[in-house]
Design an enzyme around this catalytic site. Structure first.
Site: not given
Ligand code: USQ
Length: 408
Positions: A74, A144, A179, A182, A185, A237-238, A253
């Site tokens: 850890d 990030t 969040s 975030h 980071k 999300v993807v 979405v």
């Molecule tokens: N979103 C949807 N539907 C869903 C899931 C997510 O609309 O079912 C939207 C969220 O509201 C957000 C976007 O998709 O606007 C991205 O969400 P996400 O869950 O894919 O990503 P996020 O929470 O931003 O975090 C992820 C990783 C994290 C990394 C970050 C990069 O979990 O570790 O730091 O992506 S970034 O988004 O560029 O900050």
């Protein structure tokens, strides 16, 4: 080069290890398996079954003919970090061992505090141990793109020139994270920048976009697959949209869906990290890479995933549940990403081909998606201080229709 990967058991740590081994680097890893435990905590599991780390090491030995030196430990305990750095004295350290989920950090006060304490502590421990035992090592720190938020001006790579009341300077670009995760980071970025200045350390702070994908070319055997999360908390999300399409439940979405982020395929993320390692920062240099390939809105991603799903014989629909997050749903987004390209990085994977590859690979694991499909729906509301109740009462979603014959 000898590369220490902290968080080697994770979604990107594991493919990075395989890629570096294939490129002739020596790999040492550390992990405390907390992601495995926390995915269980929210009632989920990886769609791809993940062997124990000992079995992963054995598979690497058998399939790739390579060895991974592994420490179970850890980074929250300084004596552990000291021991690993003093023993291994790596040339590069890729720090991935942090709580990586934004929704997880928003569950309640306990999860917010754990996220920030763990993330900031692990980075500080690494910085102090580097100073003492590996002062010439290069730290590649996973940050990030979410640190910057969604400002109405183009986002530079870390720094920008400012003129204010007659003065002129190059300053860190303002951070507006979305969040508690975030923000952790953001704090890390400040600490890494400061440490590189006072101790002359080499550091690359990687502002990475959202990763998607399921495999990399080194995963030639099922035992070498990385984890694939699809629940609300751990899935990105993807990846979630494809799991939802396979389950036959609507693609979620959030809100209006104009949220736009930078995205990068898993394989290209690993390639980028390798390029950063092979082109280290200079002593005392703190540099920032915006690591993503293209910006997409969530609406665009859902439409692309559902179109490909339909082509493959799944019946995919798109829903717009109320957004559980507090974020802009329509906004411009213009981040710069030049530093990696200057070092020779080229995108190798397109969004469409990776989406197809995820469908093909996940088909085999549909049963594992079905078994946990109640955790796909969002239940963590950013506006609430305590979401533990909603997580516990999440009703299992009814199973969707099976895919038509010939589905991928
Ligand atoms: N979103 C949807 N539907 C869903 C899931 C997510 O609309 O079912 C939207 C969220 O509201 C957000 C976007 O998709 O606007 C991205 O969400 P996400 O869950 O894919 O990503 P996020 O929470 O931003 O975090 C992820 C990783 C994290 C990394 C970050 C990069 O979990 O570790 O730091 O992506 S970034 O988004 O560029 O900050």
């Amino acid at each position: 080069m000898k590369v220490l990967i902290t968080g080697i058991d994770g979604y990107s740590g594991w493919p990075l290890a395989l890629h570096l081994l294939a490129r002739g680097h020596e790999v040492v890893g550390i992990d405390n398996f907390v992601t495995r435990r926390r995915v269980r905590e929210v009632g989920s599991w990886s769609a791809t079954p993940i062997p124990s780390f000992a079995r992963r090491q054995a598979a690497v030995r058998e399939v790739l003919g390579k060895e991974i030196t592994f420490y179970r430990g850890d980074l929250g305990r300084y004596e552990v970090v000291e021991k690993v750095l003093a023993t291994e004295r790596p040339d590069a350290i890729v720090h991935l061992a942090e709580q990586r989920s934004a929704p997880y950090s928003m569950i309640d006060v306990r999860h917010a505090v754990a996220t920030q304490i763990e993330n900031v502590t692990s980075t500080l421990h690494l910085l102090y141990a580097m100073r003492a035992y590996a002062p010439d090592a290069h730290l590649v720190k996973m940050g990030t793109m979410g640190e910057y938020g969604t400002p109405k001006v183009p986002i530079p790579e870390g720094f920008f020139e400012v003129e204010y009341r007659g003065g002129k300077d190059t300053l860190p670009f303002p951070r507006q994270a979305g969040s508690w995760y975030h923000w952790s980071k953001v704090f890390d970025s400040g600490d890494v920048m400061f440490a590189s200045r006072i101790w002359n350390l080499r550091a690359t702070d990687v502002m990475q976009g959202v990763i998607y994908g399921i495999r990399t070319p080194e995963m030639t055997d099922r035992r070498l697959l990385t984890r694939f999360d699809f629940d609300e908390t751990w899935g990105t999300v993807v990846n979630r949209f494809i799991a939802q399409a396979i389950l036959g439940v609507p693609l979620t979405v959030y809100g209006r869906g104009g949220q736009t982020r930078g995205f990068i395929a898993l394989e290209d993320s690993v390639q980028s990290l390798r390029i950063a390692i092979e082109h280290p920062a200079r002593p005392g240099e703190y540099r920032v890479f915006n690591q993503f390939d293209a910006a997409y809105s969530v609406n665009h991603l859902a439409q692309t995933a559902s179109r490909i799903a339909t082509e493959l014989g799944y019946s995919a629909t798109i829903a717009h549940p109320p957004n559980p997050r507090v974020e802009a749903e329509e906004h411009g987004y213009e981040p710069v990403h030049e530093h990696l390209y200057e070092l020779g990085y080229r995108r190798t994977r397109t969004l469409e081909e990776v989406i197809r590859e995820i469908f093909t690979t996940l088909r085999r694991y549909r049963g594992r998606l079905v078994a946990k499909q109640h955790v796909v729906q969002p239940a963590i509301d950013w506006r609430q201080g305590d979401n533990r109740g909603s997580l516990g009462t999440r009703a299992p979603t009814p199973p969707g229709p099976p895919p038509s014959s010939g589905a991928a």
